[in-house]
Design a protein around this motif. Structure first.
Motif, PDB file in Angstrom:
ATOM      1  N   VAL A   1      13.932  52.385 -15.169  1.00 19.36           N
ATOM      2  CA  VAL A   1      13.468  52.563 -13.794  1.00 19.36           C
ATOM      3  C   VAL A   1      14.621  52.943 -12.866  1.00 19.36           C
ATOM      4  O   VAL A   1      14.492  53.838 -12.017  1.00 19.36           O
TER       5      VAL A   1
ATOM      6  N   ARG B   1       5.660  54.039  -9.048  1.00 15.77           N
ATOM      7  CA  ARG B   1       6.995  54.622  -9.189  1.00 15.77           C
ATOM      8  C   ARG B   1       7.634  54.825  -7.819  1.00 15.77           C
ATOM      9  O   ARG B   1       6.946  54.862  -6.799  1.00 15.77           O
TER      10      ARG B   1
ATOM     11  N   VAL C   1       6.385  47.248 -11.678  1.00 11.57           N
ATOM     12  CA  VAL C   1       6.047  47.278 -13.100  1.00 11.57           C
ATOM     13  C   VAL C   1       5.264  46.020 -13.444  1.00 11.57           C
ATOM     14  O   VAL C   1       5.340  45.007 -12.748  1.00 11.57           O
TER      15      VAL C   1
ATOM     16  N   TYR D   1       4.897  51.057 -16.091  1.00 11.63           N
ATOM     17  CA  TYR D   1       4.938  51.409 -14.674  1.00 11.63           C
ATOM     18  C   TYR D   1       3.574  51.171 -14.036  1.00 11.63           C
ATOM     19  O   TYR D   1       2.532  51.519 -14.588  1.00 11.63           O
TER      20      TYR D   1
ATOM     21  N   ALA E   1       9.285  50.351  -6.363  1.00  6.95           N
ATOM     22  CA  ALA E   1       8.579  50.584  -7.624  1.00  6.95           C
ATOM     23  C   ALA E   1       8.054  49.242  -8.115  1.00  6.95           C
ATOM     24  O   ALA E   1       8.629  48.186  -7.816  1.00  6.95           O
TER      25      ALA E   1
END
Length: 247
Positions: A183, A144, A133, A141, A131
């Protein structure tokens, strides 16, 4: 013809005794069923129950690896131990001090790291899910965990991430806490699962105390933190060291 005179009314007689109780009548027919009532409001939450006894492992880690290798389809024909499944989060600094060239260095470093990472392409307990960010004064985000299961697609998505121009200051500690609390809430279950968070930084942060707090929270959540700075960052370094050394 003789006329008959009507006499006066007589006195009222005494009140009679109550009569006998009559026979019981037949029961009436049943009425129609009524409509359902309106549902009531939800009740209050109950009290938290007592803490359960500590659990125990039915297998040692080596026994678990052997079990996976013998029973998992993705391990058939492979003699090596399955790699530790990993949930890996990258944070890209997009604050006001990051220039396009500095952001490109972050993205290039991320792409270089992905080259040597085995991406999980199925539900087998091996490989990594990734993931990404972006952070400044807030965190959002970009990719993901469930978005990509092919390395080529993942790398293409990272290559398409663009720097957003902003006047927001870098809050590295707040971003670390967001990742830990949000997350990593959506990770795979597993005894051998590893959780790793890697943050790229321009070298400064407006709230070093939050970094200490974040590192302490990571220890409690079994998350491995790492910060890659584009320049010297003594305050960030010392904050991480304090967080790791605090009991």
């Amino acid at each position: 013809m003789t006329a008959v005179l009507q006499g006066e009314d007589g006195l009222q007689g005494p009140k009679g005794e109550p009569g006998r109780k009559g026979n019981r009548g037949r029961a009436g027919n049943s009425g129609l069923a009524g409509e359902s009532g309106v549902p009531g409001e939800p009740g209050y939450s109950g009290h938290r129950g007592p803490r359960g006894p500590p659990g125990f492992k039915s297998m040692t880690e080596c026994q678990l690896v052997t079990y996976i290798r013998d029973n998992c389809a993705c391990s058939i024909g492979h003699s090596e131990c399955p790699a530790y499944p990993t949930e890996l989060v990258f944070g890209l600094d997009m604050s006001d001090g990051v220039t396009p060239s500095a952001f490109e260095r972050q993205r290039s470093a991320l792409l270089s790291l992905l080259e040597d990472i085995n991406i999980a392409e199925s539900n087998c307990p091996r490989g990594a899910r990734v993931a990404v960010v972006g952070f400044s004064s807030y965190t959002k985000y970009l990719i993901r965990f469930q978005d990509y299961r092919q390395k080529a697609q993942l790398k293409e998505a990272v290559q398409n991430i663009a720097l957003e121009r902003t006047s927001n200051k870098p809050l590295l500690g707040a971003s670390m806490r967001f990742v830990g609390q949000n997350v990593f809430k959506h990770v795979r279950a597993g005894t051998m699962l590893r959780k790793v968070a890697v943050f790229f930084s321009s070298g400064r942060s407006e709230e070093v105390n939050d970094i200490v707090t974040a590192v302490m929270e990571y220890r409690a959540l079994n998350i491995i933190p790492a910060v890659i700075s584009l320049s010297r960052a003594p305050e960030i370094r010392s904050s991480i060291e304090v967080g790791l050394s605090t009991q």
